[in-house]
Design an enzyme around this catalytic site. Structure first.
Site, mmCIF file in Angstrom:
data_model
loop_
_atom_site.group_PDB
_atom_site.id
_atom_site.type_symbol
_atom_site.label_atom_id
_atom_site.label_comp_id
_atom_site.label_asym_id
_atom_site.label_seq_id
_atom_site.Cartn_x
_atom_site.Cartn_y
_atom_site.Cartn_z
ATOM 1 N N ASP A 152 40.131 32.164 -8.212
ATOM 2 C CA ASP A 152 39.213 31.023 -7.917
ATOM 3 C C ASP A 152 40.006 29.661 -8.210
ATOM 4 O OD1 ASP A 152 36.587 29.867 -7.915
ATOM 5 O OD2 ASP A 152 37.219 29.214 -9.688
ATOM 6 N N GLU A 201 40.432 31.946 -2.914
ATOM 7 C CA GLU A 201 39.290 31.054 -2.750
ATOM 8 C C GLU A 201 39.893 29.492 -2.551
ATOM 9 O OE1 GLU A 201 36.061 28.120 -3.815
ATOM 10 O OE2 GLU A 201 37.889 28.472 -5.131
#
Length: 645
Positions: A289, A331
């Protein structure tokens, strides 16, 4: 010469390390496992040594390499036997994640079933749908109170107590593996919660954590950085720094999320050990992330800096020393040209992540649906660089986040559109403000000064599906059309929880004060198990959609052309309402897909697809493709999958 000298230094460091490493590895593993560990290091040596030297300087690289390899060996020695067996299978079947049978499902554990144990109890449901890859949204222990939907992590080695325990996560991973399914978990690399033990130690002045975070005594440097940084949440969290006491701490996202200082090699080692520890609990895929934000450089946007790629390259290689069955997913919601490098696509291939989200495909699907025009989609996707054969896209129609309109001025201009006006149109259309719009979404992060905004809303609601049965025929066709493209564009298709049942927006998020000011929660509903109980009744909305998605899954798993590692190309047509693409794997025949985004029947010149050979319909919305007088007929909001036999 520079590259040669790096290779020489890397080889020298390896030779110095090898005798004691081999001896210790044999003692802690066994001879065959030790040989495998050392061979992995030898074959990926440059993927470890060179990035470390580039990022952290040549002084001490050999010592750093030694420390990190020892961390990997510790993890290898602690790796459970069943995971080592899985590693062996995946090292032989190294493209396991590229198989056409891979189907992903994305959900929040609590919203899907309530707890990790309850998720395990509902794996039959996922198996019925054909799922082989389960992505559970943030589940590591977050800070109390506001936590950015779980992305403000307080403890990487604990599960959110509302969901269960780390032992229960390990048990779930074991059950998934027993069913041939893999587990994907989010790992936030850019920041921790300010309550994390690392942050508390840093704030307390512990010298072991002195370089873990970035802060400044006054506004001089923050102001200098912010001249070129684009804020992520300009309305609610303007700027990239927050004052705590007498220090300005770097906080790219929210004030309670403190950015890690990846310029300190101790941060690298701490995060590597975190990844390896979680891998030994059964995590197969790490969704990295906020990875584009890792490196800070004055005078830039502090996004996608070269050091980011080197850091991921080294993390990837070191992780695979101990857990070769584990892969990374980026991501990185960035421009297409900036995205491909996260899959290793540099001027010379460098392995980073095996997977990345195909954000551009998702955006173009919704753009084409609103305009009933696929020309921008063909232009945008056709201009994207190819990805390495070892990498795969993760394709999706909808996710947990808002939709940002990643549309370039160059692509819009190529089809005669103004990119800013088109973005405004899409926001108006999907928020229901455009005359005649069927969509029931909402604007997210609307900026009154610039007019910019993004879109929230469930896939079904954005497709115009409501409680009124009159909306179902067209709404369901729209929803299945989007998935038909995502499922056949190559890579791993994802189903976002509830889309298989056409679940609509959930307005009850407004009743929770912790969620009320973030309308993304309208498309993060709790699973409607009463609706799921209707999934096998073809007379119901849920039955129609569930059956439609299952037919995509069933047809896809036998099509080698849809396996990752193949080639995707746009097929030019003489009708802008219809999108056509070709897939081919080195060991398959040709696959051609057609998707009509118009609500009227359309035809295309049959020769445009006939040149690929004798193609047969393997799946469609309306039966075999009809060709008359040299024209192929595609029904309204219809799709066709064709395969060379």
């Amino acid at each position: 010469m520079a590259g040669s000298s790096v290779r020489t230094r890397a080889a020298s460091a390896f030779e110095a390390l090898l005798p004691t490493l081999m001896q210790e590895a044999e003692r802690r593993l066994n001879r065959s496992e030790a040989l495998a560990f050392v061979t992995r290091l030898e074959t990926s040596l440059l993927d470890v040594y060179e990035p470390l030297e580039i990022v952290y300087g040549s002084d001490g690289t050999a010592d750093l390499l030694n420390d990190l390899v020892r961390s990997a060996l510790d993890a290898a020695a602690e790796r459970p036997a069943e995971l080592r067996e899985l590693d062996r299978r995946r090292e032989i079947d190294h493209g396991w994640y590229q198989r056409a049978r891979q189907i992903g499902y994305v959900c929040y554990a609590d919203r899907f079933a309530g707890s990790l144990r309850a998720v395990a109890d509902n794996l039959d449901y996922l198996g019925e749908l054909g799922v082989t890859y389960l992505h559970l949204m943030p589940l590591l222990a977050p800070r109390p109170g506001e936590n950015d939907g779980g992305y403000a992590v307080r403890d990487y080695r604990a599960v959110d107590p509302r969901l269960g325990t780390m032992d229960e996560l390990g048990d779930l991973a074991g059950e998934l593996h027993g069913r041939g399914m893999s587990l994907c978990v989010d790992l936030v690399l850019n920041h921790t919660a300010k309550e994390h033990a690392w942050a508390r130690a840093w704030e307390a002045g512990d010298p072991a954590y002195a370089g873990f975070y970035m802060s400044y005594p006054d506004r001089e440097m923050p102001d200098a950085y912010e001249r070129t940084i684009v804020p992520v949440f300009p309305d609610r969290a303007p700027g990239s720094f927050t004052l705590f006491g007498d220090r300005w701490v770097w906080t790219t996202f929210w004030s309670y999320q403190w950015d890690l200082n990846w310029a300190d090699p101790r941060v690298f080692r701490a995060m590597l050990e975190t990844i390896l520890w979680l891998a030994n609990r059964g995590v197969d895929v790490f969704r990295l992330d906020a990875v584009p934000f890792l490196w800070k450089r004055l005078g830039t946007t502090c996004l996608n800096e070269p050091e980011v790629h080197r850091i991921v390259q080294a993390l990837h290689a070191l992780t695979r020393l101990a857990a070769p069955g584990v892969i990374f997913k980026a991501e990185a919601i960035v421009a297409p040209d900036d995205l491909v490098p996260y899959l290793g696509g540099h001027d010379r291939y460098r392995p980073e992540c095996e997977l990345a989200y195909h954000n551009q495909l998702m955006v173009m699907l919704w753009s084409s649906l609103a305009t009933k025009d696929a020309r921008l989609m063909a232009q945008s996707l056709g201009r994207m660089r190819a990805i390495p054969d070892s990498a795969s896209w993760v394709s999706y129609v909808r996710g947990h986040d808002d939709i940002g309109w990643a549309i370039s001025a160059e692509d819009a201009s190529a089809v005669g559109w103004d990119w800013w006006n088109h973005r405004n149109f899409l926001n108006a259309f999907y928020s229901g403000r455009f005359p005649g719009s069927y969509a029931r979404g909402a604007l997210f992060q609307e900026n009154p000064d610039t007019g910019d905004a993004r879109i929230s809303g469930s896939a079904a609601s954005l497709c115009g599906i409501t409680d009124d049965p009159a909306s179902w025929p067209k709404g369901v066709r729209r929803l299945l059309l989007l998935h038909a493209v995502a499922f056949a564009y190559g890579g791993i298709p994802l189903i976002y929880m509830g889309d298989e049942l056409a679940m609509r927006n959930d307005p009850t998020y407004r009743d929770d004060p912790a969620l009320a000011d973030d309308n993304r929660w309208m498309h993060r509903p709790r699973m409607d198990w009463a609706a799921a109980a209707r999934r096998n009744d073809p007379s119901t909305l849920e039955g129609r959609v569930f059956a439609g998605l299952r037919s995509l899954v069933a047809a896809r798993k036998d099509l080698l052309a849809l396996r990752g590692g193949g080639e995707t190309a746009i097929v030019g047509l003489d009708n802008g309402h219809v999108f056509a693409w070709r897939r081919r794997h080195p060991r398959s025949g040709t696959f051609v897909g057609l998707a009509n985004f118009s609500e009227e029947p359309q035809t295309v010149e049959a020769a445009a697809i006939g040149r690929f050979g004798w193609l047969e319909t393997v799946l469609s919305s309306d039966g075999p493709l009809v060709v008359r007088e040299g024209r192929a007929h595609v029904p309204p909001l219809g799709f066709v999958w064709l395969v060379e036999r």
